[in-house]
Design a protein around this motif. Sequence first.
Motif, short mmCIF file in Angstrom:
data_model
loop_
_atom_site.label_atom_id
_atom_site.label_comp_id
_atom_site.label_asym_id
_atom_site.label_seq_id
_atom_site.Cartn_x
_atom_site.Cartn_y
_atom_site.Cartn_z
N ILE A 78 -33.58 43.23 39.23
CA ILE A 78 -34.03 43.80 40.48
C ILE A 78 -34.58 42.49 41.32
N TYR A 79 -33.85 42.06 42.33
CA TYR A 79 -34.27 41.14 43.16
C TYR A 79 -35.19 41.60 44.37
N ILE A 80 -36.18 40.82 44.58
CA ILE A 80 -37.13 41.10 45.91
C ILE A 80 -37.39 39.92 46.92
N GLY A 81 -37.21 40.39 48.17
CA GLY A 81 -37.57 39.19 48.77
C GLY A 81 -37.25 39.54 50.43
N ALA A 82 -37.72 38.48 51.22
CA ALA A 82 -37.65 38.76 52.73
C ALA A 82 -36.97 37.83 53.39
N GLY A 83 -36.22 38.08 54.54
CA GLY A 83 -35.60 37.40 55.19
C GLY A 83 -34.40 36.65 54.28
N ALA A 131 -44.98 47.73 50.02
CA ALA A 131 -43.41 48.05 50.22
C ALA A 131 -42.58 47.68 49.02
N ALA A 132 -42.69 46.63 48.43
CA ALA A 132 -41.75 46.32 47.23
C ALA A 132 -42.17 47.32 46.19
N GLY A 133 -43.38 47.32 45.80
CA GLY A 133 -43.91 48.05 44.72
C GLY A 133 -43.58 49.61 44.81
N GLU A 134 -43.67 50.17 46.13
CA GLU A 134 -43.26 51.51 46.37
C GLU A 134 -41.59 51.56 45.97
N SER A 135 -41.03 50.68 46.47
CA SER A 135 -39.49 50.68 46.33
C SER A 135 -39.31 50.65 44.82
N LEU A 136 -40.19 49.80 43.91
CA LEU A 136 -39.84 49.71 42.51
C LEU A 136 -40.22 51.11 41.84
N ARG A 137 -41.26 51.67 42.39
CA ARG A 137 -41.68 52.88 41.80
C ARG A 137 -40.50 53.93 42.04
N GLU A 138 -39.72 53.95 43.33
CA GLU A 138 -38.71 54.86 43.41
C GLU A 138 -37.76 54.55 42.58
N LEU A 139 -37.44 53.14 42.03
CA LEU A 139 -36.45 53.20 41.22
C LEU A 139 -36.77 53.23 39.77
N GLN A 140 -37.95 53.76 39.59
CA GLN A 140 -38.62 54.18 38.00
C GLN A 140 -38.46 52.88 37.29
N LEU A 141 -38.93 51.98 37.66
CA LEU A 141 -39.09 50.54 37.10
C LEU A 141 -39.59 50.71 35.85
N THR A 142 -39.14 50.15 34.72
CA THR A 142 -39.62 50.32 33.25
C THR A 142 -39.80 48.92 32.83
N GLU A 143 -40.52 48.78 31.63
CA GLU A 143 -40.75 47.34 30.81
C GLU A 143 -39.53 46.76 30.42
N ARG A 144 -38.14 47.55 30.47
CA ARG A 144 -37.14 46.83 30.17
C ARG A 144 -36.37 46.22 31.30
N ASP A 145 -36.78 46.14 32.38
CA ASP A 145 -36.27 45.73 33.59
C ASP A 145 -36.85 44.19 33.93
N THR A 146 -36.33 43.50 34.67
CA THR A 146 -36.73 42.25 35.16
C THR A 146 -36.84 42.11 36.66
N VAL A 147 -37.88 41.67 37.15
CA VAL A 147 -37.99 41.73 38.57
C VAL A 147 -38.13 40.50 38.91
N VAL A 148 -37.27 39.77 39.71
CA VAL A 148 -37.14 38.34 40.41
C VAL A 148 -37.56 38.32 41.91
N GLY A 149 -38.83 37.72 42.05
CA GLY A 149 -39.24 37.74 43.43
C GLY A 149 -38.78 36.17 44.07
N ILE A 150 -38.26 36.16 45.13
CA ILE A 150 -37.80 35.22 45.85
C ILE A 150 -38.61 34.81 47.24
N SER A 151 -39.13 33.62 47.34
CA SER A 151 -39.91 33.18 48.59
C SER A 151 -39.79 31.80 48.63
N ALA A 152 -39.34 31.19 49.83
CA ALA A 152 -39.15 29.98 49.94
C ALA A 152 -40.73 29.27 49.95
N SER A 153 -41.59 29.95 50.83
CA SER A 153 -42.85 29.58 50.83
C SER A 153 -43.65 29.81 49.58
#
Length: 312
Positions: A78-83, A131-153
């Motif tokens: 699961i990727y998360i990022g803005a812009g 917001a991202a945490g709420e979306s991940l909760r809705e996706l029923q995130l588990t320890e088997r998943d990977t979350v990749v956060g992308i941010s230039a800054s």
Amino acid sequence: MPTEAQRLSALLDELSALGTEASSTERGDLDLLGTAELVRRMNAEDQRIADAVAERSAEITAAVDGITERFRRGGRLIYIGAGTAGRIGVLDASECPPTFGTDPSMVIGLIAGGETAIRSAVENAEDDDHAAGESLRELQLTERDTVVGISASGRTPYVIGGLEYARGIGALTVAIASNADSAIGAVADIAVEIVTGPEFISGSTRLKSGTAQKLVVNMLTTLSMINLGKTYHGVMVDLLATNEKLHARSIRTVTELTGADVAQASSALAAADGSVKLAILLLTTGAEPDAARAALVDADGILRVAIAALTH
């Protein structure tokens, strides 16, 4: 409590310390240059990106191996990022099903502000650290998943909050930033910090930073899919023929990898319900469809292993 002026001053100080926000004295005359010289200079800047990515090969390797291991346990990426960063994650996720035949739920892109933000800026969306945490909760995130956060800054609150939530669940967390010692890198298990330096146009992180991010996500999905057996002899064998071009590519792939003619390839694809991988296995081994399907399951979808099992 700090005043609005004090908060703004602190933010300006923070941004001024970021390489991606810096101005280069070499580019003060861009508006005076001809197009040919602009092309040369911008291309020269872009040529530095691949080398910067290569410097983070160890971290990218660790991320690919971690993602692959979790995919094998039924996990998701699961990727998360803005812009721009969020759009790059959404783009990479959307291209996995037609390229590798994956279920759309296997690789997911979340962008601050939701689908509207894919095409238009959504005011203050990146500053929402819940917001991202709420979306991940809705996706029923588990320890088997990977979350990749992308941010230039490397400091986007939306991404920081999402990575913190994911770590709390026990998911693997990866940060992709364009500055060293980033805030998102500090909260992730693996920090992939590609230091791309000042942008060609100061602060426009859709340029070198965005290109670096695209190179990294290309590797995360492509290499993990190779590990899962989604390619054979460097060719996509789990693609979905969703249009005429891809159907033609399916036939060409089968003919090139088996030596069969077009009629034989078409017949094998029909017997394989359109599966390029299964069609190759049928033509290579002469096995019946049911036996070939069972061999692929036993081989965890890896074509080489299935071929070996049916020919020895």
